[in-house]
Scaffold this active site. Structure first.
Site, PDB file in Angstrom:
ATOM      1  N   HIS A 187      27.499 -15.919   5.986  1.00  0.00           N
ATOM      2  CA  HIS A 187      26.412 -15.693   6.940  1.00  0.00           C
ATOM      3  C   HIS A 187      26.403 -14.226   7.387  1.00  0.00           C
ATOM      4  O   HIS A 187      25.355 -13.586   7.489  1.00  0.00           O
ATOM      5  CB  HIS A 187      26.587 -16.624   8.143  1.00  0.00           C
ATOM      6  CG  HIS A 187      25.560 -16.391   9.179  1.00  0.00           C
ATOM      7  ND1 HIS A 187      24.268 -16.834   9.031  1.00  0.00           N
ATOM      8  CD2 HIS A 187      25.595 -15.700  10.320  1.00  0.00           C
ATOM      9  CE1 HIS A 187      23.576 -16.444  10.065  1.00  0.00           C
ATOM     10  NE2 HIS A 187      24.362 -15.751  10.868  1.00  0.00           N
ATOM     11  N   ARG A 434      36.459 -20.660  -7.361  1.00  0.00           N
ATOM     12  CA  ARG A 434      35.401 -19.879  -6.714  1.00  0.00           C
ATOM     13  C   ARG A 434      35.276 -20.179  -5.221  1.00  0.00           C
ATOM     14  O   ARG A 434      34.570 -19.492  -4.499  1.00  0.00           O
ATOM     15  CB  ARG A 434      34.061 -20.083  -7.447  1.00  0.00           C
ATOM     16  CG  ARG A 434      33.497 -21.470  -7.336  1.00  0.00           C
ATOM     17  CD  ARG A 434      32.335 -21.688  -8.292  1.00  0.00           C
ATOM     18  NE  ARG A 434      31.042 -21.586  -7.637  1.00  0.00           N
ATOM     19  CZ  ARG A 434      29.882 -21.873  -8.217  1.00  0.00           C
ATOM     20  NH1 ARG A 434      29.844 -22.257  -9.493  1.00  0.00           N
ATOM     21  NH2 ARG A 434      28.760 -21.764  -7.578  1.00  0.00           N
ATOM     22  N   CYS A 471      21.683 -16.270 -14.707  1.00  0.00           N
ATOM     23  CA  CYS A 471      21.153 -16.776 -13.434  1.00  0.00           C
ATOM     24  C   CYS A 471      22.224 -16.872 -12.353  1.00  0.00           C
ATOM     25  O   CYS A 471      21.952 -17.343 -11.264  1.00  0.00           O
ATOM     26  CB  CYS A 471      20.464 -18.121 -13.630  1.00  0.00           C
ATOM     27  SG  CYS A 471      21.591 -19.412 -14.152  1.00  0.00           S
TER      28      CYS A 471
HETATM   29  C1  PEP Z   1      26.630 -20.398 -11.923  1.00  0.00           C
HETATM   30  O1  PEP Z   1      27.648 -21.078 -12.109  1.00  0.00           O
HETATM   31  O2  PEP Z   1      26.609 -19.151 -12.027  1.00  0.00           O
HETATM   32  C2  PEP Z   1      25.368 -21.056 -11.559  1.00  0.00           C
HETATM   33  C3  PEP Z   1      24.236 -20.381 -11.520  1.00  0.00           C
HETATM   34  O3  PEP Z   1      25.441 -22.364 -11.207  1.00  0.00           O
HETATM   35  P1  PEP Z   1      25.921 -22.862  -9.757  1.00  0.00           P
HETATM   36  O4  PEP Z   1      26.179 -21.658  -8.910  1.00  0.00           O
HETATM   37  O5  PEP Z   1      24.852 -23.734  -9.230  1.00  0.00           O
HETATM   38  O6  PEP Z   1      27.179 -23.611 -10.097  1.00  0.00           O
HETATM   39 MG    MG Z   2      27.487 -23.220 -12.154  1.00  0.00          MG
END
Ligand code: PEP
Ligand code: MG
Length: 541
Positions: A187, A434, A471
């Site tokens: 945020h 992550r 993406c």
């Molecule tokens: C990614 O893993 O980079 C992705 C676009 O998918 P998500 O963030 O929805 O896992």
């Molecule tokens: Mg992903």
């Protein structure tokens, strides 16, 4: 220990604005009392809880009205979370089990947070949700939670992380923010970016700073310098568009009808990632085909002009979808998620593909479909056969696992396109969760191994005659988008707030420039050097 003059503290920069100011360390407020069993009647506890929730809701209204813009929307969303009936029902059940009002809400929010946790996008919302819980508990305990920030001077706030309620109290004197934790999608990061406040997040060494230290917050350099010398700030790039069109299409990432509408106000060329699972994060029953057709059609109709890439459900691990009733796993990010759900939920994935096809026909839009978390060519073929038997869309897969990244050149004739999810590809390439804020350095998209993988994916796709795009969040970084174009990636999809900047960056130079920049970046062996090289090479052109 105070930070030495001239010391450099590494972190992750947010935005392009730098600032010099005086540190004000914000310590955590008075600790909340431990959770206890109730000593009052259930009715008394319920009344206390209701009135504390009403009080915090009222505060959110006031803060939202004061802040306006992006913050007002965030406060509205937080209010909805706090006033959720199901949350209140769970808290009531806890009170009925004998817990005090503060314990009851704390436990209920913990339970909901577990459901929400995961993907960086939601993980940061979990922190906001937990902050609301603390505010309700503080109200019950009679503890004051407001910050006291001077209205004048040049203040650099330093703290663990800042919640929406904290950021709403930032005065005009706040020129910089440094957080020990929190990631690039926190945020704090969102607000600082939208208000052009200099910020460096994920900066654990900043715990050495003390109130009164004078520092330079240098986001472009991903660092804080203990110095009052503004001229040490790393120069940012002011991308000036010289071409009408960007080198490669810039699309937008969406997850809802609101996102689709907002993206259509940008220069996005279509949608590069529609995360369908975001529609179902609280769905307890499976949506019918009719319901899906209705929502997808509306979203397709509202999306920006251009192709729309719809991803089939990416539930599991970080994104729980209640109606799928997925069992808990030891190691969920390596477990049954994304397309692996086909084993137990083929029916739902087929119903999605049918609904997307009907929505495509009803909206008249160009639709592409793709599956998440594909690890082998067989899985790619399986999905492709299924999708092509159902609809007239282009069919592709996400490249999120190192195993599929290595064999993109073998996917010709199987899929029409690949879209790289760098968020997950980094997670699996570096074996770095992550969700773990302390692994931010490995998840930095400038890591040479990630860039090399992207180069290999782009050339593999090109030799196989399929289209490649990116993406993941990395595509929202304008300088990185230039490198992606130079590596041969053929489209990028950015978060809607970054579309304009990425569009400008990709309209500011030629393809041969981008290639030269990418070649220089590929020679680097550290993330810092890769980023610095990209910035200096871009600045030369
Ligand atoms: C990614 O893993 O980079 C992705 C676009 O998918 P998500 O963030 O929805 O896992
Ligand atoms: Mg992903």
């Amino acid at each position: 220990m105070a930070a030495a003059k001239g010391a450099i503290l590494k972190g992750l920069g947010v935005g392009l604005v730098s600032a010099v100011g005086d540190v004000l360390v914000i310590k955590q407020t008075q600790p909340l009392p431990a959770w206890t069993k109730s000593t009052k009647t259930k009715e008394q506890e319920l009344t206390e809880l209701r009135s504390a929730i009403d009080f915090v809701s009222g505060t959110l209204d006031e803060l939202g009205a004061k802040a306006g813009g992006t913050s007002a929307e965030i406060f509205e969303a937080l209010k909805m979370l706090l006033e959720d009936e199901e949350l209140f029902d769970v808290a009531t059940a806890n009170i009925e089990d004998g817990w005090s009002a503060a314990a009851a809400i704390g436990k209920a929010v913990d339970e909901f947070s577990e459901l929400l946790g995961g993907d960086p996008t939601f993980e940061e919302r979990v922190a906001d949700f937990q902050d609301l819980s603390k505010r309700v508990q503080a109200r019950i305990a009679g503890i004051e939670m407001s910050l006291s920030i001077p209205a004048t001077g040049r203040i650099v706030l330093v703290g663990e992380d800042f919640s929406p309620a904290d950021t709403a109290q930032f005065t005009d004197a706040v020129v910089g923010v440094i957080t020990y934790k929190g990631g690039p999608t926190s945020h704090t990061a969102i607000i600082c970016r939208s208000k052009s406040i200099a910020a460096v997040v994920s900066c654990p060494e900043a715990t050495a700073l003390e109130s009164g230290d004078r520092v330079l917050v240098d986001p472009v350099g991903d660092r804080v310098v203990v110095s009052d010398d503004q001229s040490l700030a790393t120069k940012s790039i002011d991308f000036v568009a010289i071409n009408e069109e960007p080198l490669i299409p810039v699309r937008a990432n969406i997850g809802s009808l609101e996102d689709a509408k907002a993206a259509s106000q940008t220069r996005a060329n279509g949608v590069g990632l529609f995360r369908t699972e975001l529609l179902y994060l609280s769905a307890k029953t499976e949506p019918t085909i009719e319901e899906q057709v209705a929502s997808y059609t509306e979203i397709l109709k509202s999306a920006p002009k251009g192709p729309i890439v719809v991803r089939t459900i990416d539930a599991g691990s970080d994104k729980p979808v209640p109606f799928l009733n997925m069992p808990a796993e030891e190691n969920p990010s390596l477990g049954v998620r994304g397309y692996r759900l086909i084993a137990d939920h083929r029916g739902f994935i087929e119903s999605q593909l049918k609904a997307i096809e009907q929505a495509r026909a009803a909206s008249g839009r160009e639709v592409w479909v793709m599956a998440p978390m594909i690890a082998t060519a067989e899985e790619a073929r399986d999905f492709s056969d299924l999708a092509r038997s159902i609809g007239k869309y282009k069919v592709g897969i996400m490249v999120e696992t190192p195993s599929i990244a290595l064999i993109v050149d073998q996917l010709g004739g199987i899929v029409d396109f690949v879209s790289v999810g760098t968020n997950d590809l980094s997670q699996y390439l570096f074996a770095a969760d992550r969700m773990n804020p302390s692994l931010g350095a490995l998840l930095n998209h400038w890591q040479p191994a990630l860039i090399k993988s992207l180069a290999r994916i782009a050339s593999g796709a090109s030799s196989a005659g399929i289209t490649s795009g990116v993406c993941g969040e990395s595509a929202s970084d304008p300088a990185f988008a230039v490198v992606l174009a130079g590596l041969g990636i053929e489209s990028v999809s950015a978060s809607k707030s970054q579309v304009t900047e990425v569009h400008n960056a990709l309209s500011s130079l030629s393809l041969s420039d981008a290639k030269e920049i990418a070649n220089e970046v590929l020679k680097q062996t550290t993330a810092e050097a890769a980023k610095a090289t990209a910035l200096s090479e871009i600045a030369k052109r």
